[in-house]
Write a protein that holds these residues in place. Structure first.
Motif, PDB file in Angstrom:
ATOM      1  N   SER A   1      10.271  53.920  28.277  1.00  0.00           N
ATOM      2  CA  SER A   1      10.216  54.183  27.147  1.00  0.00           C
ATOM      3  C   SER A   1       9.575  55.666  26.825  1.00  0.00           C
ATOM      4  CB  SER A   1       9.169  53.068  26.444  1.00  0.00           C
ATOM      5  OG  SER A   1       7.942  53.171  27.024  1.00  0.00           O
ATOM      6  N   ARG A   2       8.876  56.235  27.672  1.00  0.00           N
ATOM      7  CA  ARG A   2       8.529  57.556  27.327  1.00  0.00           C
ATOM      8  C   ARG A   2       9.574  58.611  27.361  1.00  0.00           C
ATOM      9  NH1 ARG A   2       4.831  55.125  30.956  1.00  0.00           N
ATOM     10  NH2 ARG A   2       2.642  55.132  30.219  1.00  0.00           N
ATOM     11  N   SER A   3      10.725  58.277  27.758  1.00  0.00           N
ATOM     12  CA  SER A   3      11.902  59.067  27.806  1.00  0.00           C
ATOM     13  C   SER A   3      12.823  59.179  26.322  1.00  0.00           C
ATOM     14  CB  SER A   3      13.025  58.842  28.835  1.00  0.00           C
ATOM     15  OG  SER A   3      13.456  57.659  28.716  1.00  0.00           O
ATOM     16  N   TYR A   4      12.411  58.407  25.539  1.00  0.00           N
ATOM     17  CA  TYR A   4      12.957  58.121  24.082  1.00  0.00           C
ATOM     18  C   TYR A   4      12.213  59.047  22.997  1.00  0.00           C
ATOM     19  CZ  TYR A   4      15.828  54.574  25.801  1.00  0.00           C
ATOM     20  OH  TYR A   4      16.959  53.832  26.650  1.00  0.00           O
ATOM     21  N   ASP A   5      13.192  59.740  22.559  1.00  0.00           N
ATOM     22  CA  ASP A   5      12.821  60.569  21.281  1.00  0.00           C
ATOM     23  C   ASP A   5      12.415  60.016  20.121  1.00  0.00           C
ATOM     24  OD1 ASP A   5      15.218  62.517  22.969  1.00  0.00           O
ATOM     25  OD2 ASP A   5      13.064  62.913  23.222  1.00  0.00           O
ATOM     26  N   TYR A   6      13.158  59.242  19.609  1.00  0.00           N
ATOM     27  CA  TYR A   6      13.174  58.501  18.306  1.00  0.00           C
ATOM     28  C   TYR A   6      12.926  57.029  18.218  1.00  0.00           C
ATOM     29  CZ  TYR A   6      15.271  63.273  17.346  1.00  0.00           C
ATOM     30  OH  TYR A   6      15.497  64.553  17.113  1.00  0.00           O
ATOM     31  N   TRP A   7      11.961  56.529  17.272  1.00  0.00           N
ATOM     32  CA  TRP A   7      11.843  55.157  17.358  1.00  0.00           C
ATOM     33  C   TRP A   7      11.744  54.580  15.777  1.00  0.00           C
ATOM     34  CZ3 TRP A   7      10.396  52.138  21.662  1.00  0.00           C
ATOM     35  CH2 TRP A   7      10.368  52.837  22.777  1.00  0.00           C
ATOM     36  N   GLY A   8      12.339  53.245  15.782  1.00  0.00           N
ATOM     37  CA  GLY A   8      12.079  52.554  14.494  1.00  0.00           C
ATOM     38  C   GLY A   8      10.738  52.032  14.366  1.00  0.00           C
ATOM     39  N   GLN A   9      10.652  51.354  13.337  1.00  0.00           N
ATOM     40  CA  GLN A   9       9.348  50.624  12.992  1.00  0.00           C
ATOM     41  C   GLN A   9       8.952  49.368  13.604  1.00  0.00           C
ATOM     42  OE1 GLN A   9      11.932  50.565  11.059  1.00  0.00           O
ATOM     43  NE2 GLN A   9      11.927  48.301  10.387  1.00  0.00           N
ATOM     44  N   GLY A  10      10.121  48.896  14.073  1.00  0.00           N
ATOM     45  CA  GLY A  10      10.091  47.444  14.843  1.00  0.00           C
ATOM     46  C   GLY A  10      10.309  46.243  13.650  1.00  0.00           C
ATOM     47  N   THR A  11      10.662  45.022  14.358  1.00  0.00           N
ATOM     48  CA  THR A  11      11.132  44.106  13.652  1.00  0.00           C
ATOM     49  C   THR A  11      10.316  42.775  14.507  1.00  0.00           C
ATOM     50  OG1 THR A  11      12.721  42.543  12.453  1.00  0.00           O
ATOM     51  CG2 THR A  11      13.287  43.391  14.894  1.00  0.00           C
ATOM     52  N   GLN A  12       9.837  41.930  13.831  1.00  0.00           N
ATOM     53  CA  GLN A  12       8.940  40.944  14.319  1.00  0.00           C
ATOM     54  C   GLN A  12       9.932  39.783  14.752  1.00  0.00           C
ATOM     55  OE1 GLN A  12       5.436  40.717  15.105  1.00  0.00           O
ATOM     56  NE2 GLN A  12       6.154  39.041  16.316  1.00  0.00           N
ATOM     57  N   VAL A  13       9.685  39.358  16.011  1.00  0.00           N
ATOM     58  CA  VAL A  13      10.532  38.177  16.450  1.00  0.00           C
ATOM     59  C   VAL A  13       9.458  36.968  16.861  1.00  0.00           C
ATOM     60  CG1 VAL A  13      11.710  36.936  18.167  1.00  0.00           C
ATOM     61  CG2 VAL A  13      12.465  39.157  17.227  1.00  0.00           C
ATOM     62  N   THR A  14       9.552  35.762  16.361  1.00  0.00           N
ATOM     63  CA  THR A  14       8.346  34.789  16.495  1.00  0.00           C
ATOM     64  C   THR A  14       9.102  33.715  17.005  1.00  0.00           C
ATOM     65  OG1 THR A  14       6.907  35.723  14.951  1.00  0.00           O
ATOM     66  CG2 THR A  14       6.579  33.290  15.696  1.00  0.00           C
ATOM     67  N   VAL A  15       8.830  33.050  18.417  1.00  0.00           N
ATOM     68  CA  VAL A  15       9.319  31.951  18.636  1.00  0.00           C
ATOM     69  C   VAL A  15       8.521  30.668  18.901  1.00  0.00           C
ATOM     70  CG1 VAL A  15      10.758  30.987  20.892  1.00  0.00           C
ATOM     71  CG2 VAL A  15      10.675  33.236  20.171  1.00  0.00           C
ATOM     72  N   SER A  16       8.950  29.539  18.251  1.00  0.00           N
ATOM     73  CA  SER A  16       7.894  28.677  18.232  1.00  0.00           C
ATOM     74  C   SER A  16       8.493  27.733  19.206  1.00  0.00           C
ATOM     75  CB  SER A  16       8.136  27.819  16.935  1.00  0.00           C
ATOM     76  OG  SER A  16       9.253  27.258  16.781  1.00  0.00           O
ATOM     77  N   SER A  17       7.378  26.846  19.885  1.00  0.00           N
ATOM     78  CA  SER A  17       7.639  26.160  21.074  1.00  0.00           C
ATOM     79  C   SER A  17       7.937  24.575  20.574  1.00  0.00           C
ATOM     80  CB  SER A  17       6.547  26.144  22.115  1.00  0.00           C
ATOM     81  OG  SER A  17       5.339  25.565  21.542  1.00  0.00           O
TER      82      SER A  17
END
Length: 124
Positions: free
Chosen positions: A108-124
């Motif tokens: 991950s440290r080799s990446y220059d640009y990042w998005g803000q992320g999207t949440q994934v929730t998995v219910s059991s």
């Protein structure tokens, strides 16, 4: 200015599927290596998949997702997709899209640009 915007996350039951999107602007997909990472609360950011897009795509999946996740692209929309299937509770977290110059990388440290992320929730 490079910008990555993820979308498509949500709540899904165990065994379910989602398609995550990463819309890129300020860069051309075929000139960059793209990666997906994820991070669960209290855990380090984890590699999911990396792909170098070009005449022939080169890609690498983490062992934990191989066979269940699939990456694809739409050059016309400058968008990378991550189809996540057969979801397990351990797959939950914030999924991030990233871009870097050079070849595929699980670091991950080799990446220059990042998005803000999207949440994934998995219910059991």
């Amino acid at each position: 200015q490079v910008q990555l915007v993820e979308s498509g996350g949500g709540l899904v039951q165990t065994g379910g599927s989602l398609r995550l999107s990463c819309q890129a602007s300020g860069l051309t997909l075929n000139s960059y290596t793209m990666g997906w990472f994820r991070q669960a609360p209290g855990r380090e950011r984890e590699f999911v998949v990396t792909i170098t897009l070009g005449v022939s795509d080169t890609l690498h999946y983490a062992d934990s997702v191989a066979g269940r996740f699939s990456i694809s692209k739409n050059n016309a929309k400058n968008t990378v997709y991550l189809q996540i299937s057969s979801l397990k509770p351990d797959d939950a977290g914030v999924y991030y899209c990233a871009a870097r110059r050079g070849g595929i990388s699980a670091n991950s440290r080799s990446y220059d640009y990042w998005g803000q992320g999207t949440q994934v929730t998995v219910s059991s």
